[in-house]
Design a protein around this motif. Structure first.
Motif, short mmCIF file in Angstrom:
data_model
loop_
_atom_site.label_atom_id
_atom_site.label_comp_id
_atom_site.label_asym_id
_atom_site.label_seq_id
_atom_site.Cartn_x
_atom_site.Cartn_y
_atom_site.Cartn_z
N LEU A 126 -19.40 -31.28 2.89
CA LEU A 126 -19.61 -30.55 1.63
C LEU A 126 -19.70 -29.06 1.89
CD1 LEU A 126 -22.20 -32.76 -0.30
CD2 LEU A 126 -19.74 -32.58 -0.68
N GLY A 127 -19.08 -28.29 1.02
CA GLY A 127 -19.12 -26.83 1.14
C GLY A 127 -19.47 -26.19 -0.18
N ASP A 128 -19.26 -24.89 -0.28
CA ASP A 128 -19.63 -24.15 -1.48
C ASP A 128 -18.92 -24.66 -2.73
OD1 ASP A 128 -21.31 -22.59 0.01
OD2 ASP A 128 -19.87 -20.94 0.27
N ARG A 129 -17.75 -25.26 -2.56
CA ARG A 129 -17.03 -25.77 -3.73
C ARG A 129 -17.82 -26.87 -4.43
NH1 ARG A 129 -10.55 -26.09 -2.12
NH2 ARG A 129 -10.27 -23.81 -1.83
N ALA A 130 -18.65 -27.60 -3.67
CA ALA A 130 -19.47 -28.64 -4.28
C ALA A 130 -20.46 -28.02 -5.25
CB ALA A 130 -20.20 -29.43 -3.19
N VAL A 131 -21.04 -26.87 -4.88
CA VAL A 131 -21.97 -26.17 -5.76
C VAL A 131 -21.24 -25.64 -6.99
CG1 VAL A 131 -23.60 -24.25 -5.95
CG2 VAL A 131 -23.46 -25.57 -3.82
N ASP A 132 -20.05 -25.06 -6.79
CA ASP A 132 -19.26 -24.55 -7.92
C ASP A 132 -18.91 -25.67 -8.88
OD1 ASP A 132 -19.38 -22.08 -6.71
OD2 ASP A 132 -17.39 -22.23 -5.79
N PHE A 133 -18.53 -26.81 -8.32
CA PHE A 133 -18.15 -27.97 -9.13
C PHE A 133 -19.35 -28.43 -9.97
CE2 PHE A 133 -18.19 -32.72 -9.13
CZ PHE A 133 -17.17 -32.93 -10.06
N LEU A 134 -20.52 -28.55 -9.33
CA LEU A 134 -21.70 -29.04 -10.05
C LEU A 134 -22.18 -28.00 -11.08
CD1 LEU A 134 -22.82 -31.81 -9.50
CD2 LEU A 134 -24.78 -30.77 -8.34
N THR A 135 -22.03 -26.72 -10.77
CA THR A 135 -22.40 -25.67 -11.72
C THR A 135 -21.57 -25.76 -12.99
OG1 THR A 135 -23.08 -24.20 -9.93
CG2 THR A 135 -22.60 -23.18 -12.06
N LEU A 136 -20.27 -26.03 -12.82
CA LEU A 136 -19.39 -26.20 -13.98
C LEU A 136 -19.83 -27.40 -14.82
CD1 LEU A 136 -16.85 -25.41 -15.57
CD2 LEU A 136 -15.53 -26.86 -14.01
N LEU A 137 -20.16 -28.50 -14.15
CA LEU A 137 -20.61 -29.68 -14.88
C LEU A 137 -21.94 -29.42 -15.58
CD1 LEU A 137 -19.70 -32.67 -12.52
CD2 LEU A 137 -18.38 -31.68 -14.40
N ALA A 138 -22.80 -28.61 -14.96
CA ALA A 138 -24.09 -28.30 -15.58
C ALA A 138 -23.91 -27.57 -16.90
CB ALA A 138 -24.94 -27.47 -14.62
N GLU A 139 -22.86 -26.76 -17.01
CA GLU A 139 -22.57 -26.09 -18.28
C GLU A 139 -22.21 -27.11 -19.35
OE1 GLU A 139 -19.66 -23.09 -17.73
OE2 GLU A 139 -20.80 -22.00 -16.20
N VAL A 140 -21.48 -28.16 -18.93
CA VAL A 140 -21.15 -29.23 -19.88
C VAL A 140 -22.41 -29.98 -20.29
CG1 VAL A 140 -19.80 -31.33 -20.21
CG2 VAL A 140 -18.85 -29.44 -18.86
N VAL A 141 -23.29 -30.25 -19.30
CA VAL A 141 -24.56 -30.93 -19.58
C VAL A 141 -25.35 -30.16 -20.61
CG1 VAL A 141 -26.81 -31.49 -18.59
CG2 VAL A 141 -24.73 -32.11 -17.37
N SER A 142 -25.45 -28.84 -20.43
CA SER A 142 -26.23 -28.01 -21.34
C SER A 142 -25.71 -28.10 -22.77
CB SER A 142 -26.20 -26.55 -20.87
OG SER A 142 -26.73 -26.42 -19.57
N GLY A 143 -24.41 -28.26 -22.91
CA GLY A 143 -23.84 -28.34 -24.24
C GLY A 143 -24.06 -29.66 -24.93
N HIS A 144 -24.40 -30.72 -24.18
CA HIS A 144 -24.57 -32.05 -24.77
C HIS A 144 -26.03 -32.41 -25.05
CE1 HIS A 144 -20.37 -32.70 -23.67
NE2 HIS A 144 -20.39 -33.79 -24.40
N LEU A 145 -26.96 -31.76 -24.34
CA LEU A 145 -28.35 -32.17 -24.47
C LEU A 145 -28.99 -31.60 -25.71
CD1 LEU A 145 -29.47 -31.93 -20.76
CD2 LEU A 145 -29.24 -33.99 -22.11
#
Length: 399
Positions: A126-145
């Motif tokens: 795992l590298g920094d792209r894993a953090v970038d990927f999860l950060t993008l998904l977190a933005e989606v999470v924020s929009g649904h909760l």
């Protein structure tokens, strides 16, 4: 399917997508509540990693709180080797071998919880792209909760402070041998769900330009309990440097200077003028108020506080105490601070004692006083009259 059920199903699919794309065992979404984080949704090997939906876990012992504070990176490929995560109890309890976690935010942009992926095995690929990927998904999470219960605390803070539901809990400070309670630290709690943690409330108040006002309110709430304090025990309150310099707060403290009170200087704000701060703290100490410095051993800021302010009490940082019985480096640093405190005439309190082994090791190293869940967690004050020995080393001599 109603909107809420549909949103939940979409989030569940998102968690599975995150977990499989990163090759992790479990993915979850948590929400912060009081001083805990509660896992609301999760996917994967929950039983194997002891993940329980709806269960609250203390933020103080988590990876997540350290990621938010910046003391742990959002990606930990090998949790059992990282110098911070390897010693956390949660690493062993959940069997965490690797971790990726990023915050999600409410409608007002405040941190409301975490999106995390964990595995039992290390994940060196795992590298920094894993953090970038999860950060993008977190933005989606924020929009649904649903953010209906997380309206802006800044709005509350900028209103009538006295209307805030602020209550105080008290954590004992104990003389380690014999076991005797000698003081209590007053800690603010906010029952309003708009404040996920006490730190959020104080941060929002500071952002709104009312940090000192909220600290003053907490101090007044704490001092209301002086008449019910156990005999002989001191009462400690937390204040930032900014608050200590405030005339109204100094006046409040001086009114109670004869009542065995102390202030613990926090790291909420930076010190811009040590000359002014020394003048203020000397005035309080001349009146009989103790001065304690927190987080000794954690970094340069606390060391500078000690050198400039010459406190009556030094509190050893929690990370220094964690598993001190098994770590020669922590033992050596603690032993040095014991000697240093004795040389300047200060008392030493070890914070965060959670096991008997830690307590016993600290006694052998010469630490006299301690605080932590093994000795007693935050709660109500005991019935008055049970008694407590005075904290003899802490009473300051007149300047």
């Amino acid at each position: 399917m109603d909107y809420e059920s549909d949103a939940r199903a979409q989030l569940q699919r998102l968690l599975r997508f995150a977990r499989t794309q990163l090759g992790m065992d479990v993915a979850w979404i948590s929400r912060f509540s009081a001083d805990e984080q509660v896992i609301r949704l999760a996917d994967g090997a929950l039983d194997e990693m002891r993940v329980v939906l709806g269960e609250g876990r203390a933020l103080a012992g988590s990876f997540c709180s350290r990621v938010i504070a910046g003391t742990l990176p959002p990606l930990v490929p090998d949790a059992r080797r990282h110098p911070v995560s390897r010693d956390l109890d949660i690493t062993a309890t959940m069997g965490i071998g690797s971790y990726v976690g990023v915050p999600w935010h409410d409608a007002d942009g405040r941190t409301a919880g975490m999106l995390c992926c964990v595995s039992r095995s290390p994940a060196p690929a795992l590298g920094d792209r894993a953090v970038d990927f999860l950060t993008l998904l977190a933005e989606v999470v924020s929009g649904h909760l649903d953010h209906a219960t997380a309206l802006g605390p800044a709005h509350t803070v900028t209103g009538n402070l006295t209307a805030l539901d602020v209550r105080m809990v008290f954590q004992p400070v104990v003389r380690l041998a014999p076991d005797t309670v000698v003081a209590y630290e007053a800690l603010a709690r906010f029952d309003d769900p708009r404040f996920p943690t006490p730190a959020h409330a104080f941060a929002e108040a500071s952002h709104a330009g009312m940090g000192a006002e909220l600290e003053h309110l907490a101090v007044r709430r704490a001092l209301e309990h002086l008449d019910t304090m156990p005999d002989g025990a001191w009462l400690g309150v937390n204040l930032s440097a900014e608050a200590v310099l405030t005339a109204d707060i100094q006046a409040t403290l001086l009114r109670y200077a004869h009542r065995r009170i102390g202030i613990e200087l926090t790291e909420h704000t930076q010190v811009g003028d040590y000359g002014r701060l020394v003048t203020a703290t000397d005035r309080l100490r001349d009146a009989g108020i103790q001065l304690a410095i927190d987080d000794a051993g954690a970094g340069y800021a606390s060391l500078r506080h000690i050198l400039q302010l010459r406190p009556d009490v030094i509190k050893l940082d929690i990370d220094l105490i964690r598993r001190v019985h098994a770590d020669p480096v922590r033992q050596a640093l603690t032993r040095s601070l014991v000697s240093f405190a004795a040389d300047i005439g200060a008392s030493l309190i070890a914070e965060g004692i959670e096991t008997r082994q830690e307590r016993d090791a600290l006694l052998e190293l010469g630490v006299t006083f301690g605080q932590g869940y093994y000795l007693g967690g935050p709660g109500s004050l005991p019935v008055r009259g049970l008694g407590a020995a005075p904290l003899a080393l802490v009473v300051p001599e007149p300047h």
